[in-house]
Design a protein around this motif. Structure first.
Motif, PDB file in Angstrom:
ATOM      1  N   LEU A   1     -13.143   7.052   3.332  1.00 22.78           N
ATOM      2  CA  LEU A   1     -13.181   8.329   4.056  1.00 22.78           C
ATOM      3  C   LEU A   1     -14.345   8.399   5.034  1.00 22.78           C
ATOM      4  CD1 LEU A   1     -12.360  10.950   1.271  1.00 22.78           C
ATOM      5  CD2 LEU A   1     -10.803   9.741   2.814  1.00 22.78           C
ATOM      6  N   ASN A   2     -15.136   7.334   5.042  1.00 24.13           N
ATOM      7  CA  ASN A   2     -16.338   7.319   5.869  1.00 24.13           C
ATOM      8  C   ASN A   2     -16.420   6.084   6.760  1.00 24.13           C
ATOM      9  OD1 ASN A   2     -17.976   9.787   4.984  1.00 24.13           O
ATOM     10  ND2 ASN A   2     -17.258   8.896   3.055  1.00 24.13           N
ATOM     11  N   GLY A   3     -15.264   5.658   7.277  1.00 18.83           N
ATOM     12  CA  GLY A   3     -15.229   4.581   8.259  1.00 18.83           C
ATOM     13  C   GLY A   3     -15.161   3.175   7.722  1.00 18.83           C
ATOM     14  N   GLU A   4     -15.183   3.007   6.396  1.00 22.22           N
ATOM     15  CA  GLU A   4     -15.102   1.670   5.814  1.00 22.22           C
ATOM     16  C   GLU A   4     -13.655   1.335   5.463  1.00 22.22           C
ATOM     17  OE1 GLU A   4     -17.772   1.365   2.477  1.00 22.22           O
ATOM     18  OE2 GLU A   4     -19.366   2.402   3.556  1.00 22.22           O
TER      19      GLU A   4
ATOM     20  N   ASN B   1      -1.587  16.562  -8.031  1.00 22.94           N
ATOM     21  CA  ASN B   1      -2.507  16.672  -6.909  1.00 22.94           C
ATOM     22  C   ASN B   1      -3.611  15.639  -7.093  1.00 22.94           C
ATOM     23  OD1 ASN B   1      -4.000  17.586  -4.719  1.00 22.94           O
ATOM     24  ND2 ASN B   1      -3.593  19.734  -5.172  1.00 22.94           N
ATOM     25  N   HIS B   2      -3.842  14.824  -6.077  1.00 26.23           N
ATOM     26  CA  HIS B   2      -4.852  13.772  -6.126  1.00 26.23           C
ATOM     27  C   HIS B   2      -6.144  14.266  -5.486  1.00 26.23           C
ATOM     28  CE1 HIS B   2      -1.332  11.442  -7.045  1.00 26.23           C
ATOM     29  NE2 HIS B   2      -2.030  10.332  -7.155  1.00 26.23           N
ATOM     30  N   TRP B   3      -7.262  14.088  -6.189  1.00 27.68           N
ATOM     31  CA  TRP B   3      -8.583  14.494  -5.705  1.00 27.68           C
ATOM     32  C   TRP B   3      -9.405  13.248  -5.425  1.00 27.68           C
ATOM     33  CZ3 TRP B   3     -10.641  19.687  -5.977  1.00 27.68           C
ATOM     34  CH2 TRP B   3      -9.699  20.640  -6.381  1.00 27.68           C
ATOM     35  N   ILE B   4     -10.148  13.278  -4.322  1.00 31.79           N
ATOM     36  CA  ILE B   4     -10.940  12.118  -3.924  1.00 31.79           C
ATOM     37  C   ILE B   4     -12.382  12.520  -3.626  1.00 31.79           C
ATOM     38  CG2 ILE B   4     -10.248  12.328  -1.500  1.00 31.79           C
ATOM     39  CD1 ILE B   4     -10.228   9.113  -1.628  1.00 31.79           C
ATOM     40  N   ASP B   5     -13.272  11.601  -3.867  1.00 31.16           N
ATOM     41  CA  ASP B   5     -14.695  11.792  -3.604  1.00 31.16           C
ATOM     42  C   ASP B   5     -14.928  11.736  -2.088  1.00 31.16           C
ATOM     43  OD1 ASP B   5     -17.467  11.727  -3.490  1.00 31.16           O
ATOM     44  OD2 ASP B   5     -17.671  10.057  -4.890  1.00 31.16           O
ATOM     45  N   VAL B   6     -15.547  12.765  -1.521  1.00 32.16           N
ATOM     46  CA  VAL B   6     -15.794  12.796  -0.072  1.00 32.16           C
ATOM     47  C   VAL B   6     -16.726  11.670   0.374  1.00 32.16           C
ATOM     48  CG1 VAL B   6     -15.346  15.266   0.191  1.00 32.16           C
ATOM     49  CG2 VAL B   6     -17.679  14.479  -0.253  1.00 32.16           C
ATOM     50  N   PHE B   7     -17.432  11.037  -0.573  1.00 26.10           N
ATOM     51  CA  PHE B   7     -18.321   9.938  -0.235  1.00 26.10           C
ATOM     52  C   PHE B   7     -17.658   8.567  -0.382  1.00 26.10           C
ATOM     53  CE2 PHE B   7     -21.334  13.361  -1.366  1.00 26.10           C
ATOM     54  CZ  PHE B   7     -21.949  13.479  -0.128  1.00 26.10           C
ATOM     55  N   SER B   8     -16.368   8.530  -0.708  1.00 19.68           N
ATOM     56  CA  SER B   8     -15.654   7.248  -0.807  1.00 19.68           C
ATOM     57  C   SER B   8     -15.716   6.526   0.532  1.00 19.68           C
ATOM     58  CB  SER B   8     -14.195   7.477  -1.197  1.00 19.68           C
ATOM     59  OG  SER B   8     -14.114   7.952  -2.506  1.00 19.68           O
TER      60      SER B   8
ATOM     61  N   GLY C   1       0.825  -1.195   0.000  1.00 23.97           N
ATOM     62  CA  GLY C   1       0.000   0.000   0.000  1.00 23.97           C
ATOM     63  C   GLY C   1       0.863   1.250   0.000  1.00 23.97           C
ATOM     64  N   HIS C   2       0.269   2.365   0.369  1.00 28.71           N
ATOM     65  CA  HIS C   2       0.987   3.641   0.440  1.00 28.71           C
ATOM     66  C   HIS C   2       0.237   4.586   1.368  1.00 28.71           C
ATOM     67  CE1 HIS C   2      -2.056   5.351  -2.242  1.00 28.71           C
ATOM     68  NE2 HIS C   2      -1.771   4.446  -3.166  1.00 28.71           N
ATOM     69  N   GLU C   3       0.820   5.759   1.581  1.00 29.76           N
ATOM     70  CA  GLU C   3       0.175   6.751   2.436  1.00 29.76           C
ATOM     71  C   GLU C   3      -1.092   7.277   1.763  1.00 29.76           C
ATOM     72  OE1 GLU C   3       2.646   8.530  -0.452  1.00 29.76           O
ATOM     73  OE2 GLU C   3       3.431   7.313   1.125  1.00 29.76           O
ATOM     74  N   PRO C   4      -1.984   7.895   2.497  1.00 30.53           N
ATOM     75  CA  PRO C   4      -1.881   8.163   3.930  1.00 30.53           C
ATOM     76  C   PRO C   4      -2.211   6.937   4.767  1.00 30.53           C
ATOM     77  CG  PRO C   4      -3.931   9.093   3.098  1.00 30.53           C
ATOM     78  CD  PRO C   4      -3.177   8.529   1.908  1.00 30.53           C
ATOM     79  N   MET C   5      -1.482   6.816   5.859  1.00 30.24           N
ATOM     80  CA  MET C   5      -1.667   5.719   6.800  1.00 30.24           C
ATOM     81  C   MET C   5      -2.924   5.968   7.604  1.00 30.24           C
ATOM     82  SD  MET C   5       1.040   3.876   6.400  1.00 30.24           S
ATOM     83  CE  MET C   5       2.477   3.324   7.259  1.00 30.24           C
ATOM     84  N   PRO C   6      -3.690   5.035   7.996  1.00 29.00           N
ATOM     85  CA  PRO C   6      -3.665   3.639   7.580  1.00 29.00           C
ATOM     86  C   PRO C   6      -4.636   3.355   6.439  1.00 29.00           C
ATOM     87  CG  PRO C   6      -5.140   3.851   9.436  1.00 29.00           C
ATOM     88  CD  PRO C   6      -4.635   5.248   9.104  1.00 29.00           C
ATOM     89  N   VAL C   7      -5.113   4.382   5.754  1.00 28.69           N
ATOM     90  CA  VAL C   7      -6.189   4.225   4.774  1.00 28.69           C
ATOM     91  C   VAL C   7      -5.815   3.317   3.612  1.00 28.69           C
ATOM     92  CG1 VAL C   7      -7.772   5.450   3.235  1.00 28.69           C
ATOM     93  CG2 VAL C   7      -7.089   6.498   5.384  1.00 28.69           C
TER      94      VAL C   7
END
Length: 165
Positions: free
Chosen positions: A88-91, A78-85, A19-25
């Motif tokens: 990012l929501n505890g999964e 720059n990496h952009w991510i969906d806030v609903f991923s 894997g890679h950063e950010p830890m631990p995601v």
């Protein structure tokens, strides 16, 4: 020719065994597949100290509205991510789709998916890609889905459902 039809100039494939950063995601073994709208030389010239171009953001309409910047990565952008991923929501991270920017432009798209999730899905996975309102390059074909099929020991990653914008 792919560049004239879709605008992609090269593909950068990563297998991240640890894997890679950010830890631990994202520390789960996974695949990253970057489809770049910029040349390999342009990508490789991106340095972490180049914060002016690295943090120069495109018009908000050039990215899906639920996406937020996640950080500048050297030789990528720059990496952009969906806030609903889910991750990012505890999964636990299984799969996600990122957009990348550099110097005020969308420079890549990137599906990420874990090997374990592909295996859990019996080797077949496909998902809709959230779309921006306005496209960086007009008159090109943009994918609406990404997926992977495992065939024996091979993993076949793909984009599909192309629509001319």
């Amino acid at each position: 020719d792919v560049q004239n039809l879709m605008g992609f100039k090269h593909v950068y494939f990563n297998w991240n065994q640890h894997g890679h950063e950010p830890m631990p995601v994202y520390t789960i073994p996974h695949f990253d597949v970057h489809f770049y709208y910029q040349s390999q030389a342009e990508r490789e010239a991106i340095m972490p100290w180049d914060t002016i171009k690295g943090n120069s953001l495109p018009a908000g309409t050039h990215l899906p509205p639920t996406y937020v910047p996640g950080g500048l990565v050297p030789q990528m952008g720059n990496h952009w991510i969906d806030v609903f991923s889910g991750e990012l929501n505890g999964e636990t991270f299984t799969e996600t789709f990122l957009y990348g920017t550099y110097d005020g432009k969308v420079s890549f798209i990137e599906p990420m998916i874990t090997k374990a999730y592909i295996d859990e899905k019996s080797g077949t996975f496909e998902k809709e890609i959230k779309q921006p309102t306005v496209y960086e390059l007009t008159g090109k074909y943009y994918p609406t889905k990404f997926g992977v099929k495992k065939e024996g020991e091979d993993y076949r990653f793909y984009l599909s459902g192309f629509v001319k914008r």
